[in-house]
Design a protein around this motif. Sequence first.
Motif, PDB file in Angstrom:
ATOM      1  N   ARG A  99      -3.335  -1.755   9.237  1.00  0.00           N
ATOM      2  CA  ARG A  99      -4.306  -1.816  10.329  1.00  0.00           C
ATOM      3  C   ARG A  99      -3.785  -2.789  11.390  1.00  0.00           C
ATOM      4  O   ARG A  99      -3.464  -3.930  11.081  1.00  0.00           O
TER       5      ARG A  99
ATOM      6  N   THR B 146      -3.530  -5.562  14.261  1.00  0.00           N
ATOM      7  CA  THR B 146      -4.276  -6.736  14.689  1.00  0.00           C
ATOM      8  C   THR B 146      -3.322  -7.596  15.510  1.00  0.00           C
ATOM      9  O   THR B 146      -2.230  -7.140  15.869  1.00  0.00           O
TER      10      THR B 146
ATOM     11  N   LEU C 271       0.106  -6.550  11.579  1.00  0.00           N
ATOM     12  CA  LEU C 271      -0.451  -5.466  10.780  1.00  0.00           C
ATOM     13  C   LEU C 271      -1.045  -6.054   9.511  1.00  0.00           C
ATOM     14  O   LEU C 271      -0.361  -6.772   8.769  1.00  0.00           O
TER      15      LEU C 271
ATOM     16  N   ARG D 295      -1.594   0.912   3.306  1.00  0.00           N
ATOM     17  CA  ARG D 295      -2.379   1.256   4.497  1.00  0.00           C
ATOM     18  C   ARG D 295      -2.288   0.075   5.450  1.00  0.00           C
ATOM     19  O   ARG D 295      -2.480  -1.077   5.060  1.00  0.00           O
TER      20      ARG D 295
ATOM     21  N   SER E  21      -2.218  -5.356   5.842  1.00  0.00           N
ATOM     22  CA  SER E  21      -1.861  -4.317   4.881  1.00  0.00           C
ATOM     23  C   SER E  21      -2.814  -4.310   3.696  1.00  0.00           C
ATOM     24  O   SER E  21      -3.351  -5.352   3.301  1.00  0.00           O
TER      25      SER E  21
END
Length: 331
Positions: A286, A288, A296, A284, A298
Amino acid sequence: MISPSGVARYDTHDPRNGTAVTQVTFEELVAEHRRELLVHCYRLLGSLTDAEDVLQEALLAAWRGLDGFKGRASLRSWLYRIATNRCLNALRDRGRRIPPEPQPPFQPPEPSRRSPVTWLQPYPDALLEHVPDTDRGPEARYTAREAIELAFIAALQRLTPRQAAVLVLCDVLGYPLGEVAPMLDTTPTAIKGLLQRARGAIERHRDPARGAPPAPGSAQERQMVNRFAEAFAGDDFDTLVSLLTDEAWLAMPPAPHEYHGVSAIISFLRTSAAWRVSQGLRIRLRPTRMNGQPALASQFVGDAFERPGGLIVLTLAGDRLSGITLFLHDI
């Protein structure tokens, strides 16, 4: 960070009458310089952890020595002198704090090379907010964005400490040779020689063919990051190949492994993905930002848990990726 609460007497001259004296707390005196000094220490040390420690020492030294500050230089230059020399002292006295090399849970492909700069850490963009760019002198050769990118920070670490200090003071902050010389207790001639050697060395670590990255936060940047994130999480290696420049590289501090070229990068990513699939893990991501670059965060996601997987910082070049830095967490 230290916050001495005592009153520091600092002489300032009111341009209207030339004689005003202001009394301010030390915290008020240095507040507007604190964030840029942290960036400065980070550039020289390559580690945010070390930069925070050394800045604390520098501000304590400035507090103790404030009575000796006569205003012959600007307060900002005086603080930069102290911070620079504290960084150099730390490197001389303690050396580099080399983190232990992590042991991967799978056998990675043979790297293209091994990097000596395993202490490199990312710098969150949130800490770059309110760092002034208006005081950069006319001698500056690098933009504020270039001077915080990971590739530039890594290149600085390959210089001698004094070369790195001179390059940052002259070419990033724009101080003239005559002002840098007293900061380092030497002569303008010596500074000129250090600067010439530093420029030559750092140019050898730059990619002359690298295109300009998209503007931060632009639609083009978001599109590229989204394509990479979808391909990376979905093990879509064909798309990843199409996103990489021919001279792309992948690094993974604190491991020394570096992979250069598309085939070497994809070989590592395939091996990593095969291990993850064998463990029943998904990724997954996210978005930043780190070092003025898209990044990203993780997570490894299993059936009943998730745990940090690392931080991925992307170096963009035109409409492709020229570099991937994986900051590893323990797996």
